[in-house]
Design an enzyme around this catalytic site. Structure first.
Site, PDB file in Angstrom:
ATOM      1  N   GLY A  21       0.826  -1.203   0.000  1.00  0.00           N
ATOM      2  CA  GLY A  21       0.000   0.000   0.000  1.00  0.00           C
ATOM      3  C   GLY A  21       0.857   1.249   0.000  1.00  0.00           C
ATOM      4  O   GLY A  21       1.977   1.232  -0.549  1.00  0.00           O
ATOM      5  N   GLU A  22       0.342   2.331   0.576  1.00  0.00           N
ATOM      6  CA  GLU A  22       1.045   3.633   0.676  1.00  0.00           C
ATOM      7  C   GLU A  22       1.149   4.339  -0.671  1.00  0.00           C
ATOM      8  O   GLU A  22       1.619   5.472  -0.736  1.00  0.00           O
ATOM      9  CB  GLU A  22       2.488   3.482   1.213  1.00  0.00           C
ATOM     10  CG  GLU A  22       2.641   2.772   2.514  1.00  0.00           C
ATOM     11  CD  GLU A  22       4.115   2.670   2.951  1.00  0.00           C
ATOM     12  OE1 GLU A  22       5.013   3.114   2.202  1.00  0.00           O
ATOM     13  OE2 GLU A  22       4.354   2.163   4.050  1.00  0.00           O
ATOM     14  N   GLY A  23       0.801   3.642  -1.751  1.00  0.00           N
ATOM     15  CA  GLY A  23       1.021   4.178  -3.092  1.00  0.00           C
ATOM     16  C   GLY A  23       2.237   3.575  -3.765  1.00  0.00           C
ATOM     17  O   GLY A  23       2.592   3.956  -4.883  1.00  0.00           O
TER      18      GLY A  23
END
Lengths: 349, 349
Positions: free
Chosen positions: A314-316
């Site tokens: 996640g997080e980008g």
């Protein structure tokens, strides 16, 4: 998306000094971006801007994650200090990083790079009733639209979605069930690492969320109806999911492409597309995460992921990793010579 | 590769602020590069240098490609003028581009960026006898070793293989058969675009090449023997295949990682690994091409491709596209905070 610009992009690809179709999926990316921008060649997707929407989840109390809830807050601090993987990947991609508190369950000290848009101190437990009111979901959507608009106003030509929220794969699984009609057991994964027993428990929680919130076809739920689409987002989504859906809508409104990260972004994109089907044409799937629900989501959205390396962070991070590929695909349209201009003979037959 | 540096790289990954294994295949890339360099964290693989080895093939006379042979020469001019896809991708990756004539079937005018190391005006027809003498193959290997050494001497910290040579997928298929024992029908593809009849003809040519040159197990051919490995490279390879094999050997000798492009580089890597098995630890598979022989090659080499987007262009394009991914994987090792340093709580249990 502009069909005429897309047709011109395809024609241009075929005149470039390479065998037809030899750039595989990259040719589709360039065509998609031409359609999004309405011009051929499409503008270079630089600079890119990552927005990480952070929020907490009432369902965390059900023991669906092995991580303490305060990790959401701690990771926000890590993003702001530049110490997370997303920061390293953003530096590689030349992308800016903006962190948006839309619903972290703690008061966060003001900091450069942090936007304070807290709508609630986390959502309610989606397995006991609606996680949010529709007003809260709509407010989070607006935050996402605004952040997209501000980043584009500041010069971003490509947006990348990011998320942080312990337990948010549970909300994503419930959203995917609601919007695609798939079964909980099929789309609920192990998130950032849970054992078999917790996984079975998590599937049960997702199933209960759909029942309690009446999000099954048998309940008369029809995700293609905008009012049902918004109700599902509020009932089982997270504040970051709603904000990311808004971020996607905001990018599409400005005709700027948005690279989706993994399963959180994908489930938010399902909501955005349910609310406004045309936004799908502005989305690029950055990667396919290891979460089983993500493949189902990408199928539903008709998107092919560019990176497929079993990331589950996640997080980008998956979106950031795809940015150079998107950028290279567009650069071809600007810089590569045609058979005529380069004096290269075309293939026979 | 340095096993101790690899073990330390794995331990370091597990202390970073992310769930264990959450970076999927990128963690393996960082570990591999630590092993190659013999230090942890491994040096950043920047700047990168692409070398495009260009040569022609006697087997072109057999009608295995729809492209005229002069396209090799024309594309060399296109590379030097900056108009090819490889140039656009190299600009994206910040990589330098060096073009090496090891065997183009025409005299090329001197130009900045072109290295003149022509060993022959193309190879002989591999389906009628050996394509090269072992002396020619050894000379091309030396060119590759030298170019690698010069690029590293000039500051490159990551090499990327590139190739140009009309008909070179035919030579690659024959090399793959020789080194892996697979059947011609299994590994011979459509290159840059041929019809069914030409494809069947091409398979027959590859099969005949293996027979004529006695490269089957039934002939007593044993690719694990260095003298057989070199004989196969000379008999059915191209001058660019031999040079790329040398380029890989040169990178490994300097402990610099080399990103392999597609099926041409993969078949050259089979030769390099047959000659010196340890070089496999210095190779990163940039991408998996659409050519069927490439998957078999990567299996044999034990390499997982980073990009899998149906590219079938060559030139180094797949390797260049993977470079930002390799770079991001290494950057994580340098810049990401640990749980301790960032004050992030670890997962329970």
């Amino acid at each position: 998306a502009d069909q005429d610009a897309m047709a011109r992009a395809r024609e241009h690809q075929d005149r470039l000094t390479k065998p037809r179709g030899a750039l595989g999926a990259l040719e589709d990316v360039a065509v998609r971006l031409a359609g999004a921008a309405g011009v051929c060649p499409p503008p270079m997707p630089v600079p890119a801007a990552l927005a990480i929407f952070a929020a907490d989840h009432g369902v965390h109390a059900q023991g669906v994650s092995p991580w303490p809830q305060e990790v959401t807050t701690q990771m926000v601090a890590n993003f702001l200090a530049g110490g997370a993987v997303a920061n390293a990947f953003a530096a590689s991609a030349g992308a800016s990083v903006t962190v948006v508190d839309v619903g972290v369950a703690a008061d966060l000290p003001a900091a450069p790079g942090l936007r304070a848009h807290k709508i609630a101190y986390g959502t309610a437990d989606l397995s006991a009733g609606p996680a949010m009111t529709t007003e809260q979901a709509a407010a989070a959507l607006r935050v996402g639209v605004e952040v997209a608009g501000e980043l584009i106003e500041a010069g971003a030509r490509c947006l990348i979605t990011g998320d942080m929220g312990i337990a948010n794969t549970t909300a994503s699984a419930a959203l995917i069930c609601a919007y695609t009609g798939r079964d909980a057991a099929e789309v609920t994964g192990r998130g950032t690492g849970i054992d078999d027993a917790t996984h079975q428990h998590k599937i049960g929680i997702v199933r209960r969320a759909l029942e309690v919130n009446r999000l099954r076809a048998a309940d008369g739920f029809t995700p293609e109806r905008p009012e049902d689409a918004l109700r599902a987002l509020a009932a089982v989504g997270g504040l970051e999911h709603a904000a990311i859906a808004g971020f996607i809508l905001g990018a599409a409104a400005a005709r700027v492409p948005v690279i989706l990260d993994g399963v959180i972004a994908g489930s938010a994109a399902l909501a955005a597309v349910a609310l406004a089907p045309a936004v799908a044409g502005y989305c690029v799937a950055g990667h396919r995460s290891a979460e089983p629900g993500h493949a189902a989501t990408l199928d539903h959205l008709g998107l092919r992921p560019l990176v497929d390396l079993e990331l589950r962070l996640g997080e980008g991070t998956g979106g950031l990793l795809a940015h150079p590929i998107v950028s290279a695909a567009v650069r071809v349209m600007h810089e590569v010579a045609t058979f005529d201009s380069a004096g290269v003979t075309e293939k026979e037959g």
